[in-house]
Scaffold this motif. Structure first.
Motif, PDB file in Angstrom:
ATOM      1  N   PHE A 186      -6.306   8.118   4.268  1.00 40.92           N
ATOM      2  CA  PHE A 186      -5.629   7.534   2.712  1.00 40.92           C
ATOM      3  C   PHE A 186      -5.917   8.651   2.009  1.00 40.92           C
ATOM      4  CE2 PHE A 186      -6.597   5.786  -1.354  1.00 40.92           C
ATOM      5  CZ  PHE A 186      -5.585   5.118  -1.487  1.00 40.92           C
ATOM      6  N   GLU A 187      -6.886   9.650   2.129  1.00 39.20           N
ATOM      7  CA  GLU A 187      -7.323  10.850   1.101  1.00 39.20           C
ATOM      8  C   GLU A 187      -6.060  11.814   1.432  1.00 39.20           C
ATOM      9  OE1 GLU A 187      -9.707   9.267   2.759  1.00 39.20           O
ATOM     10  OE2 GLU A 187     -10.659   7.947   1.129  1.00 39.20           O
ATOM     11  N   ALA A 188      -6.108  12.097   2.755  1.00 34.89           N
ATOM     12  CA  ALA A 188      -5.423  13.293   3.120  1.00 34.89           C
ATOM     13  C   ALA A 188      -3.947  13.207   3.342  1.00 34.89           C
ATOM     14  CB  ALA A 188      -6.021  13.854   4.599  1.00 34.89           C
ATOM     15  N   ASP A 189      -3.717  12.223   3.943  1.00 35.87           N
ATOM     16  CA  ASP A 189      -2.097  12.044   4.240  1.00 35.87           C
ATOM     17  C   ASP A 189      -1.376  11.292   3.169  1.00 35.87           C
ATOM     18  OD1 ASP A 189      -2.100  13.092   6.906  1.00 35.87           O
ATOM     19  OD2 ASP A 189      -3.192  11.335   7.567  1.00 35.87           O
ATOM     20  N   ILE A 190      -2.058  10.170   2.735  1.00 34.43           N
ATOM     21  CA  ILE A 190      -1.374   9.169   1.788  1.00 34.43           C
ATOM     22  C   ILE A 190      -1.453   9.543   0.317  1.00 34.43           C
ATOM     23  CG2 ILE A 190      -1.002   6.784   1.096  1.00 34.43           C
ATOM     24  CD1 ILE A 190      -0.600   7.024   4.053  1.00 34.43           C
ATOM     25  N   MET A 198       6.343  12.077  -2.442  1.00 33.32           N
ATOM     26  CA  MET A 198       6.916  11.746  -0.949  1.00 33.32           C
ATOM     27  C   MET A 198       6.906  10.233  -0.735  1.00 33.32           C
ATOM     28  SD  MET A 198       5.398  14.784   1.361  1.00 33.32           S
ATOM     29  CE  MET A 198       6.314  14.418   2.593  1.00 33.32           C
ATOM     30  N   HIS A 199       7.700   9.484  -0.143  1.00 33.67           N
ATOM     31  CA  HIS A 199       7.400   8.154   0.548  1.00 33.67           C
ATOM     32  C   HIS A 199       6.258   8.347   1.604  1.00 33.67           C
ATOM     33  CE1 HIS A 199      10.986   6.702  -1.001  1.00 33.67           C
ATOM     34  NE2 HIS A 199      11.685   7.725  -0.714  1.00 33.67           N
ATOM     35  N   VAL A 200       5.509   7.451   1.735  1.00 33.51           N
ATOM     36  CA  VAL A 200       4.099   7.321   2.566  1.00 33.51           C
ATOM     37  C   VAL A 200       4.033   5.911   3.253  1.00 33.51           C
ATOM     38  CG1 VAL A 200       2.758   9.126   1.296  1.00 33.51           C
ATOM     39  CG2 VAL A 200       2.730   6.672   0.526  1.00 33.51           C
ATOM     40  N   ILE A 201       3.594   6.212   4.369  1.00 35.42           N
ATOM     41  CA  ILE A 201       3.290   4.748   5.236  1.00 35.42           C
ATOM     42  C   ILE A 201       2.033   5.214   5.888  1.00 35.42           C
ATOM     43  CG2 ILE A 201       4.122   3.426   7.306  1.00 35.42           C
ATOM     44  CD1 ILE A 201       6.734   4.383   6.865  1.00 35.42           C
ATOM     45  N   HIS A 202       0.961   4.032   5.615  1.00 36.26           N
ATOM     46  CA  HIS A 202      -0.266   4.352   6.116  1.00 36.26           C
ATOM     47  C   HIS A 202      -0.584   3.594   7.490  1.00 36.26           C
ATOM     48  CE1 HIS A 202      -4.895   3.915   4.509  1.00 36.26           C
ATOM     49  NE2 HIS A 202      -4.795   4.630   5.793  1.00 36.26           N
ATOM     50  N   VAL A 203      -0.980   4.362   8.429  1.00 31.24           N
ATOM     51  CA  VAL A 203      -1.369   4.066   9.958  1.00 31.24           C
ATOM     52  C   VAL A 203      -2.879   3.509   9.682  1.00 31.24           C
ATOM     53  CG1 VAL A 203      -1.549   4.404  12.180  1.00 31.24           C
ATOM     54  CG2 VAL A 203       0.433   5.065  10.970  1.00 31.24           C
ATOM     55  N   ASP A 204      -2.995   2.346   9.705  1.00 28.27           N
ATOM     56  CA  ASP A 204      -4.675   1.779   9.964  1.00 28.27           C
ATOM     57  C   ASP A 204      -4.790   0.948  11.084  1.00 28.27           C
ATOM     58  OD1 ASP A 204      -6.979   0.948   9.046  1.00 28.27           O
ATOM     59  OD2 ASP A 204      -6.381  -0.504   7.643  1.00 28.27           O
ATOM     60  N   LYS A 207      -7.730  -1.766  10.575  1.00 29.79           N
ATOM     61  CA  LYS A 207      -7.483  -2.759   9.579  1.00 29.79           C
ATOM     62  C   LYS A 207      -8.622  -2.483   8.470  1.00 29.79           C
ATOM     63  CE  LYS A 207      -4.913  -5.817  12.508  1.00 29.79           C
ATOM     64  NZ  LYS A 207      -4.910  -7.287  12.995  1.00 29.79           N
ATOM     65  N   LYS A 208      -9.163  -1.121   8.269  1.00 30.30           N
ATOM     66  CA  LYS A 208     -10.331  -1.058   7.307  1.00 30.30           C
ATOM     67  C   LYS A 208      -9.592  -0.925   5.846  1.00 30.30           C
ATOM     68  CE  LYS A 208     -12.999   1.439  10.552  1.00 30.30           C
ATOM     69  NZ  LYS A 208     -13.632   2.593  10.922  1.00 30.30           N
ATOM     70  N   HIS A 209      -8.433  -0.754   5.537  1.00 27.46           N
ATOM     71  CA  HIS A 209      -7.646  -0.229   4.362  1.00 27.46           C
ATOM     72  C   HIS A 209      -6.969  -1.658   3.797  1.00 27.46           C
ATOM     73  CE1 HIS A 209      -8.590   3.491   5.773  1.00 27.46           C
ATOM     74  NE2 HIS A 209      -8.933   3.781   4.647  1.00 27.46           N
ATOM     75  N   THR A 210      -7.253  -1.690   2.460  1.00 32.90           N
ATOM     76  CA  THR A 210      -6.430  -2.823   1.621  1.00 32.90           C
ATOM     77  C   THR A 210      -6.078  -2.066   0.395  1.00 32.90           C
ATOM     78  OG1 THR A 210      -7.482  -4.547   2.714  1.00 32.90           O
ATOM     79  CG2 THR A 210      -6.346  -5.000   0.570  1.00 32.90           C
ATOM     80  N   HIS A 211      -4.799  -1.629   0.009  1.00 33.68           N
ATOM     81  CA  HIS A 211      -4.236  -1.153  -1.182  1.00 33.68           C
ATOM     82  C   HIS A 211      -2.671  -1.286  -1.058  1.00 33.68           C
ATOM     83  CE1 HIS A 211      -2.265   2.067   1.192  1.00 33.68           C
ATOM     84  NE2 HIS A 211      -3.103   2.174   1.972  1.00 33.68           N
ATOM     85  N   SER A 212      -2.385  -1.186  -2.427  1.00 34.80           N
ATOM     86  CA  SER A 212      -0.846  -1.287  -2.792  1.00 34.80           C
ATOM     87  C   SER A 212       0.180  -0.215  -3.144  1.00 34.80           C
ATOM     88  CB  SER A 212      -0.997  -2.248  -3.979  1.00 34.80           C
ATOM     89  OG  SER A 212      -1.476  -1.622  -5.085  1.00 34.80           O
TER      90      SER A 212
END
Length: 228
Positions: A186-190, A198-204, A207-212
């Motif tokens: 989340f910090e480095a990539d997103i 840039m557009h971003v897609i978070h690979v999780d 299932k540890k992350h929840t954000h909008s």
């Protein structure tokens, strides 16, 4: 997502199954060096320590040499195993030497790259070390999918530093609004890529992350639906 021409992937923990390959490497080198520790306990202790030291390295608080030594030294200390400096340095060198010999990719990696290839220009942005990361990519059979492989060691800054993303965008000759970054951190990539629009897609996967902030995927097969 519309008007996307270029896709930038993170490597470790996104396409390349770092934890699985790392565990297999340790299984080999600990046995060959006759290190009598409980392997499952070793991995349990090592994994969070390694993540913490990578965070420190990413924030320029420790050097590459310190990263490679201290993550093992602290693991053995917590395991109450008396490991000499000679042994730690030996294991550190063996780990780097053999890590790229295990090349498990996350499920659907090859299918995803094959399906995206030709529709988009594909690239890698990784905080890993140049030689090690390139060996991983080549040995796992996915090297030819990528036009550019940008590593933090070559650029001399690490994600989320905007310089590495700007360097990647300039190298690919693409505007940030036409590019998407796909990664697990989340910090480095997103946050890092999002700061440059840039557009971003978070690979999780866990299932540890929840954000909008952006779409979150739990399996690589979900990415193609988002890109349409």
């Amino acid at each position: 997502m519309h008007n996307i021409t270029d896709i930038f992937f993170d490597l470790d923990h996104t396409l390349w199954d770092f934890e699985k390959n790392s565990a297999l490497t340790f299984q080999k080198i600990l046995a060959e060096s006759n290190v009598a520790v409980d392997f499952d306990r070793f991995i349990e202790v090592y994994v969070p320590i390694n993540l913490e030291y990578w965070r420190l390295f990413r924030e320029d608080k420790i050097s590459k040499t310190e990263l490679r030594y201290q993550r093992l030294a602290k693991t053995f200390k917590l395991l109450e195993f008396d490991a000499s400096d000679e042994l730690i340095n030996h294991l550190s060198e063996e780990y780097i030497a053999y890590l790229s010999s295990y090349n498990h990719l996350f499920e659907y990696t090859e299918e995803l790259l094959e399906n995206l290839n030709g529709k988009y220009k594909l690239h890698i942005i990784t905080n890993g070390f140049r030689d090690v990361q390139r060996r991983k990519i080549k040995a796992s059979g996915i090297y030819d999918y990528f036009e550019h492989i940008i590593d933090s060691e070559s650029v001399a800054v690490k994600k989320p530093n905007p310089k590495i993303f700007n360097h990647a965008l300039q190298l690919a000759n693409v505007a940030p609004e036409n590019a998407v970054m796909i990664g697990d951190s989340f910090e480095a990539d997103i946050q890092g890529a999002h700061a440059l629009n840039m557009h971003v897609i978070h690979v999780d996967f866990d299932k540890k992350h929840t954000h909008s902030l952006c779409p979150i995927v739990h399996h690589l097969a979900e990415i193609e639906k988002i890109l349409k």
